[in-house]
Scaffold this active site. Structure first.
Site, PDB file in Angstrom:
ATOM      1  N   SER A  57     -17.487 -10.733 -30.909  1.00 31.11           N
ATOM      2  CA  SER A  57     -16.464 -11.401 -30.156  1.00 31.11           C
ATOM      3  C   SER A  57     -16.080 -12.773 -30.114  1.00 31.11           C
ATOM      4  O   SER A  57     -16.439 -13.533 -31.257  1.00 31.11           O
ATOM      5  CB  SER A  57     -16.358 -10.410 -28.863  1.00 31.11           C
ATOM      6  OG  SER A  57     -14.929 -10.381 -28.477  1.00 31.11           O
ATOM      7  N   ASP A 185     -13.709  -4.470 -31.526  1.00 31.20           N
ATOM      8  CA  ASP A 185     -14.723  -5.412 -30.863  1.00 31.20           C
ATOM      9  C   ASP A 185     -16.223  -5.017 -30.994  1.00 31.20           C
ATOM     10  O   ASP A 185     -16.533  -3.815 -30.538  1.00 31.20           O
ATOM     11  CB  ASP A 185     -14.253  -5.212 -29.459  1.00 31.20           C
ATOM     12  CG  ASP A 185     -14.935  -6.382 -28.582  1.00 31.20           C
ATOM     13  OD1 ASP A 185     -15.835  -7.237 -29.273  1.00 31.20           O
ATOM     14  OD2 ASP A 185     -14.560  -6.465 -27.335  1.00 31.20           O
TER      15      ASP A 185
END
Length: 302
Positions: A57, A185
């Protein structure tokens, strides 16, 4: 004097070093990941250039900047310039709007509508390479294969789509399609992907910026705070198990819990609040280097 602690001019990235090799994993955590800048700067001050980087991320973004040759000062200056100009941020965000009306109304307005690939290409500094092959330091980026129920590491091909896949926070961004798969994610599956670096360096570092929910116990969290807070708790439970199974040589948790995942305009406040991590990181890394020098053959990663 070992190059691991040689003095380096501000903004200069060392190109070589003696002593142990170092690999670093930058964890996910949204705006809390601004704290990674301190870590990058301390590595440079110590004359340490990682032989491998991994990221999830926001950690994938920071790792891509470092692997592309950006110094900590470069990343800091770009971040503060952008975050300090709300008008510019809103202008750039407007550029990421759907190109066609059909994209906006398809299925009706909903959470998770924003296209993270457009946002990545709009907001990231131009110094970041377009392709993994153009990087100066090997980089691996973790994303979660939604339907495959597993983590995937990207190490080749288009860099920006890999970053976007890793940063596709549910309820904010659309999932990312790459190589015929759907990704969200990477931090959901592997918040600090230091395990992917084991065996690739003498010293492996993990930086955790997930944080944990904070607030008044007498007041329930808002719906959105509850959503992200539960994600924090889930990721911390994953990290706890990982650390029990096999911790990295150096593991750092900057004090980021007071900030929210979307506090991207609070860059200066986050950097100020997490500056204490610099001394902690330096001390722990120097201790790890000293331990390696006592036993360079090692047992953990050898």
């Amino acid at each position: 004097m070992s190059a691991t602690i040689d003095e380096v001019r501000p903004g200069q990235v060392p190109s070589a070093q003696s002593g142990p090799t170092v690999a670093i994993a930058f964890g996910g955590g949204g705006a809390r990941g601004y704290a990674h800048i301190h870590i990058i700067e301390v590595l440079e001050e110590m004359g340490i250039r990682p032989v491998a980087i991994s990221g999830a991320s926001i950690g994938a973004i920071m790792g891509a900047g470092m692997a592309s040759g950006m110094s900590g000062r470069d990343i800091r200056d770009y971040t503060l310039k952008l975050a300090g100009n709300r008008t510019e941020v809103m202008g750039k965000f407007w550029q990421t709007r759907p190109a066609r009306l059909s994209e906006l109304v398809d299925g009706g307005f909903r959470f998770g509508q924003f296209n993270v690939e457009r946002i990545v290409r709009t907001f990231l500094p131009p110094e970041i390479a377009e392709d993994f092959d153009a990087l100066e330091i090997p980089l691996s980026i973790v994303a979660t294969d939604y339907y495959g129920h597993r983590q995937t590491f990207f190490e080749s091909g288009d860099l920006y789509s890999a970053i976007a896949a890793s940063a596709a926070i549910p309820a904010i961004f659309k999932p990312v399609r790459r190589d015929g798969r759907i990704y969200v994610d990477g931090g959901l599956f592997n918040p600090v992907p230091y395990d992917h670096l084991m065996g690739k360096a003498d010293i492996v570092i993990g930086i955790d910026v997930v944080g944990a929910p904070q607030g008044d116990p007498s007041k329930p969290p808002t719906t959105i705070d509850s959503l992200y807070g539960v994600s924090q708790l889930m990721m911390q439970s994953i990290l706890q198990l990982k650390l029990m199974v096999g911790p990295p040589d150096v593991f750092i948790r900057p004090p980021v819990s007071r900030f929210r995942v979307l506090d991207f305009l609070k860059a200066q406040q986050i950097l100020d609040a997490t500056a204490t991590v610099r001394d902690e990181f330096r001390q722990k890394l120097e201790a790890a280097i000293a331990a390696w020098e006592m036993d360079p053959a090692g047992v953990r990663h050898g």
